[in-house]
Design a protein around this motif. Structure first.
Motif, PDB file in Angstrom:
ATOM      1  N   ASN A 230      55.531  23.068  27.987  1.00 55.64           N
ATOM      2  CA  ASN A 230      55.161  24.252  27.154  1.00 55.64           C
ATOM      3  C   ASN A 230      54.843  23.757  25.754  1.00 55.64           C
ATOM      4  O   ASN A 230      55.883  23.451  25.098  1.00 55.64           O
ATOM      5  CB  ASN A 230      55.998  25.308  27.240  1.00 55.64           C
ATOM      6  N   PRO A 231      53.644  23.706  25.140  1.00 56.95           N
ATOM      7  CA  PRO A 231      53.412  23.043  23.887  1.00 56.95           C
ATOM      8  C   PRO A 231      54.135  23.847  22.737  1.00 56.95           C
ATOM      9  O   PRO A 231      54.153  23.250  21.587  1.00 56.95           O
ATOM     10  CB  PRO A 231      51.874  23.273  23.706  1.00 56.95           C
ATOM     11  N   ILE A 250      46.342  31.484  22.608  1.00 56.29           N
ATOM     12  CA  ILE A 250      46.819  31.010  23.961  1.00 56.29           C
ATOM     13  C   ILE A 250      45.839  31.071  25.099  1.00 56.29           C
ATOM     14  O   ILE A 250      45.544  32.063  25.310  1.00 56.29           O
ATOM     15  CB  ILE A 250      48.317  31.440  24.460  1.00 56.29           C
ATOM     16  N   LYS A 251      45.543  29.825  25.867  1.00 58.30           N
ATOM     17  CA  LYS A 251      44.557  29.967  26.903  1.00 58.30           C
ATOM     18  C   LYS A 251      45.774  29.834  28.077  1.00 58.30           C
ATOM     19  O   LYS A 251      46.185  28.678  28.256  1.00 58.30           O
ATOM     20  CB  LYS A 251      43.622  28.794  26.979  1.00 58.30           C
ATOM     21  N   GLN A 269      50.684  27.565  33.078  1.00 56.38           N
ATOM     22  CA  GLN A 269      50.497  26.670  32.122  1.00 56.38           C
ATOM     23  C   GLN A 269      49.523  27.069  31.041  1.00 56.38           C
ATOM     24  O   GLN A 269      48.682  27.900  31.311  1.00 56.38           O
ATOM     25  CB  GLN A 269      50.470  25.226  32.581  1.00 56.38           C
ATOM     26  N   SER A 271      47.444  26.239  26.969  1.00 52.11           N
ATOM     27  CA  SER A 271      47.307  25.451  25.801  1.00 52.11           C
ATOM     28  C   SER A 271      47.039  26.368  24.527  1.00 52.11           C
ATOM     29  O   SER A 271      47.151  27.686  24.661  1.00 52.11           O
ATOM     30  CB  SER A 271      45.894  24.659  25.891  1.00 52.11           C
ATOM     31  N   VAL A 272      47.196  25.821  23.554  1.00 51.52           N
ATOM     32  CA  VAL A 272      47.448  26.903  22.196  1.00 51.52           C
ATOM     33  C   VAL A 272      46.692  26.341  21.098  1.00 51.52           C
ATOM     34  O   VAL A 272      46.924  25.095  20.679  1.00 51.52           O
ATOM     35  CB  VAL A 272      48.912  27.308  21.973  1.00 51.52           C
ATOM     36  N   THR A 273      46.129  27.142  20.108  1.00 51.17           N
ATOM     37  CA  THR A 273      45.901  26.554  18.970  1.00 51.17           C
ATOM     38  C   THR A 273      46.187  27.799  17.644  1.00 51.17           C
ATOM     39  O   THR A 273      46.747  28.845  18.283  1.00 51.17           O
ATOM     40  CB  THR A 273      44.206  26.714  18.860  1.00 51.17           C
TER      41      THR A 273
END
Length: 351
Positions: A230-231, A250-251, A269, A271-273
């Motif tokens: 988890n980022p 968050i995607k 799960q 990904s994130v910016t």
């Protein structure tokens, strides 16, 4: 007898007579080294065979109408629990303020140690009662409101004093638990938006003094499976001289983890910016930490699989046979070298 002789002629491993075999110390040394190498390689190959590996597959996500669990564990070292609220809104327009779910607030002292616990739903009821009471006052303009500017009652004044004292003591708050939201795009945020704006102004003396520094210990969208990353776990954002709005885009990727035992673990799960917008003197917005999430139309299936036994046997034969052949060559080379070195000495002795 002819048939037996024909069969014997096919023997690829002829035996020499016992008295023709010569055993040497160099041969014994090479044999021991070869056995150690073969045993080590066999152990590693067996361990490799017994471990599982994962295969990833992608397909269109067909799930619908389900609940999306959001596991939250975030520390706000500069904000007391009394001023923090958790709000959520989804694409359908459903807006929930101070979610009545399994969310807890842990009061922290200036050293980060827990000093108290509050269940958010209990706190929400008190806050909503206070807000409703203020709202009624704003509409009815009774004589009691005239005694308290902007609808402040005794409870609000008591809370202002309590929060100011907590800020002076360096209290913080840890928010943790599970949010159950609809499985559609949306966002949730943690902020001081649950406060009456006049109360917030009295406490912080302006939005620029609301320190939303935070440490994300855990943020996930379902149970964890082996190897998941988890980022945002372990993310720390500490503000010193300014404040602002944090936004995490968050995607979410729906995921199924299939164990070797055929058990299936549905999870997600992501990904994130990240984006940060500082607060200026002319902004009317208040600092907050937003988590804006969207769901991918693709689902990922991760399957555990065992390696083929025939593949294991093939690799084992290659390792053992190669080591045996190599040690045999090494033994012959060492024997000939030692024989070449000692033969002249023997000849000079007879002279």
């Amino acid at each position: 007898m002819g048939v037996k002789q024909a069969i014997k002629s096919l023997d690829a491993f002829p035996r020499a007579e016992e008295h023709l075999l010569q055993k040497t110390q160099s041969g014994a040394l090479v044999s021991v080294i070869g056995l150690v190498i073969m045993a080590t390689l066999f152990y590693h190959e067996l361990a490799y065979y017994l471990t599982t590996y994962t295969v990833h597959q992608m397909s269109v996500d067909l799930q619908r109408g389900e609940i999306l669990p959001i596991h939250v564990n975030i520390t706000f070292p500069s904000l007391p629990c009394d001023v923090l609220s958790v709000d959520a809104i989804d694409m359908s327009g459903k807006h929930e303020v101070d979610l009545d779910t399994n969310i807890w607030k842990l009061r922290l002292n200036s050293h980060g140690h827990i000093t108290g616990t509050e269940y958010l739903s209990d706190l929400v009821e008190k806050e909503h009662e206070a807000h409703n009471h203020d709202h009624d006052k704003d509409h009815h303009k009774d004589s009691h409101e005239e005694q308290h500017t902007h609808g402040f009652d005794d409870a609000a004044e008591t809370m202002i004093k309590k929060v100011k004292q907590a800020l002076a003591n360096g209290e913080g708050c840890r928010v943790y638990g599970v949010l159950d939201v609809q499985r559609v795009a949306g966002n949730f945020h943690i902020s001081v938006h649950g406060l009456n704006i006049f109360v917030a102004q009295m406490i912080f003396d302006g939005a620029k003094h609301v320190n939303v520094s935070h440490i994300i210990h855990d943020l996930s969208f379902g149970p964890k499976y082996p190897g998941i990353h988890n980022p945002l776990d372990g993310t720390a954002r500490i503000l010193r001289e300014t404040s602002g709005i944090f936004k995490y885009y968050i995607k979410i990727v729906p995921t199924e983890y299939r164990y070797i035992s055929k058990d299936v673990l549905p999870t997600n799960q992501f990904s994130v910016t990240e984006y940060f917008s500082p607060i200026t003197d002319f902004d009317r917005t208040w600092p907050a930490v937003y988590f804006l999430y969207d769901l991918s139309p693709i689902t990922v299936t991760i399957k555990e699989e065992r390696r083929s036994f025939l593949h294991f046997i093939t690799r084992l034969c290659a390792i053992l046979g190669g080591t045996f052949a190599l040690t045999g060559m090494l033994d012959r080379w060492m024997y000939r070298l030692l024989e070449a070195l000692t033969k002249p000495n023997r000849g000079s002795g007879f002279l």
